[in-house]
Design an enzyme around this catalytic site. Structure first.
Site, PDB file in Angstrom:
ATOM      1  N   LYS A 127       7.319   7.332   0.976  1.00 53.00           N
ATOM      2  CA  LYS A 127       6.416   6.484   1.759  1.00 53.00           C
ATOM      3  C   LYS A 127       5.637   5.651   0.752  1.00 53.00           C
ATOM      4  CE  LYS A 127       7.126  10.241   4.497  1.00 53.00           C
ATOM      5  NZ  LYS A 127       7.620  11.559   4.095  1.00 53.00           N
ATOM      6  N   ASP A 132       2.533  -7.746  -3.822  1.00 56.67           N
ATOM      7  CA  ASP A 132       2.347  -8.709  -4.918  1.00 56.67           C
ATOM      8  C   ASP A 132       2.501  -8.069  -6.286  1.00 56.67           C
ATOM      9  OD1 ASP A 132       1.995 -10.766  -3.159  1.00 56.67           O
ATOM     10  OD2 ASP A 132      -0.190 -10.840  -3.338  1.00 56.67           O
ATOM     11  N   HIS A 304       0.418  17.584   7.616  1.00 53.23           N
ATOM     12  CA  HIS A 304       1.562  16.869   7.054  1.00 53.23           C
ATOM     13  C   HIS A 304       1.369  16.574   5.573  1.00 53.23           C
ATOM     14  CE1 HIS A 304       4.583  13.502   6.759  1.00 53.23           C
ATOM     15  NE2 HIS A 304       5.258  14.372   7.511  1.00 53.23           N
ATOM     16  N   ASP A 311      -7.313  23.363 -11.381  1.00 56.03           N
ATOM     17  CA  ASP A 311      -8.416  23.411 -12.347  1.00 56.03           C
ATOM     18  C   ASP A 311      -9.328  22.200 -12.259  1.00 56.03           C
ATOM     19  OD1 ASP A 311      -7.468  25.840 -13.139  1.00 56.03           O
ATOM     20  OD2 ASP A 311      -6.695  25.176 -15.072  1.00 56.03           O
TER      21      ASP A 311
END
Length: 396
Positions: A127, A132, A304, A311
């Site tokens: 995803k 640009d 999802h 740490d």
């Protein structure tokens, strides 16, 4: 050892941290969709968008409209969707995009009998948007509204990251390479040219890496990033994974971390769209709980997210679950971050979710009805068998 020096072992092939980036964490669609649409509306030269699911709902429609507006004002717009995840995208939506000038490619279009062919498990699960060659949005969020297909009281819990900085060079090169590869396999030779040159502001300070998984040169990079970070953990591990079914080595490192005093918190789904898969995952919980790993089932809404903080300094957000589909089969993309500020922000969001989740008690879990335990191990065994048949026996 200083924190930065401690994480230097992560500088292996595919996880080379780059300095000078600006990052912004985006949680759920309420932050993701406005940021994505604003970036597309500000595009002057080029928009490239990859997604597994392109749904038909108001949130996804806002993105479609922004892509059309961009193409109509002369911006080169490329949309790469997965043939399985986006198989229900209406022809009318695709025609509207194409009519406006949006170039649309489908990654591995489905064919008859695709469910019975293990090769069709190799999906585009990334995803990712690049606008640009100057700004990118990467994470786990598909183009689907937070309240679809099930309307929980709270929005789906998921994360993406808005990226500006020198890391754009690698992200842009990756999306360009994949687009050209898909175009070549589909004999779309006219899709090869006209790409923007990466540019970015220079006032960032965050060190980050862009890590991908594919079936060629980067087969294990995301898994290796996790394994290296788990081995280095000293104080705290927080993992959120929508689908949790990692291999033996991963689980072993979690148990070892807990044994040496690291607090290990695992956030998993309470509600699921794949009950069989969830049942298989639950087969692993007993040993992890017995080792001291804390497991929380998130039932406030759909989980999802695919994210981790270790740490309070190392973090990752992306599309890759901790399961054989993501770690062995699909094309995935994560961002790995070495920055206390970003890690702190992500940790706060994850701890808020953990506070809303149901903790699993080790003793109670062991006393589950025998039938439930048997069904979980049966589901786990069947998934191991399927992974082996598909040729991904290393996980099993």
């Amino acid at each position: 050892m200083p924190a930065r020096n401690r994480w230097r072992p992560l500088f292996f092939r595919g996880v080379d941290l780059v300095s000078g980036n600006c990052l912004r964490l985006l949680q759920s669609g309420t932050e993701f969709f406005p940021a994505l649409v604003a970036a597309i509306d500000a595009a002057q030269h080029e928009v490239h968008l990859e997604t597994y699911i392109f749904n038909t709902d108001p949130s996804a429609e806002a993105v479609q409209a922004a892509l059309i507006r961009a193409a109509q004002r002369g911006v080169r717009v490329r949309l790469l969707i997965d043939g399985v995840g986006s198989r229900q995208l209406p022809t009318a939506w695709r025609d509207a995009l194409s009519a406006a000038g949006v170039r649309v490619l489908v990654y591995r279009p489905i064919i008859a009998g695709w469910l019975s062919n293990p090769r069709n498990l190799r999906r585009l699960h990334r995803k990712l948007a690049v606008i640009d060659a100057r700004i990118a949005v990467i994470g786990g969020m598909n183009l689907i509204d937070d309240f679809e297909p099930v309307r929980f009281a709270q929005p789906r819990l998921d994360f993406s990251v808005e990226v500006q900085g020198p890391l754009l060079a690698r992200i842009h090169a990756s999306v360009r390479h994949l687009w050209q590869l898909v175009a070549l396999t589909q004999l779309r030779t006219g899709e090869q040219a006209h790409w923007a040159e990466p540019s970015w502001p220079t006032d960032g300070h965050v060190r980050a890496a862009f890590v991908v998984r594919d079936n060629f040169a980067h087969r294990r990079e995301i898994e290796r990033a996790y394994l290296a970070a788990l081995a280095l953990a000293r104080d705290e591990i927080i993992l959120a994974s929508a689908y949790f079914l990692p291999g033996h080595r991963f689980r072993q490192l979690l148990r070892r971390a807990a044994a040496r005093g690291v607090r290990v918190q695992l956030l998993v789904q309470g509600h699921t769209d794949h009950p069989f898969y969830q049942s298989a995952s639950r087969a692993l919980y007993r040993d992890l709980l017995a080792a001291g790993v804390e497991i929380y089932e998130y039932r406030t809404s759909e989980l999802h997210a695919k994210a981790a903080v270790i740490d309070r300094h190392w973090a990752t957000v992306g599309s890759s679950n901790l399961d054989p589909f993501s770690l062995l089969v699909a094309r995935e993309a994560n961002i790995v971050v070495e920055d206390a500020g970003f890690a702190s922000t992500l940790e706060q969001r994850l701890q808020q979710a953990i506070g809303q989740a149901i903790p699993l008690d080790a003793a109670d879990w062991q006393r589950r009805p025998r039938l439930q335990r048997m069904l979980s191990w049966l589901a786990y065994g069947l998934i191991r068998l399927m992974v082996g048949i598909a040729g991904f026996g290393r996980w099993a």
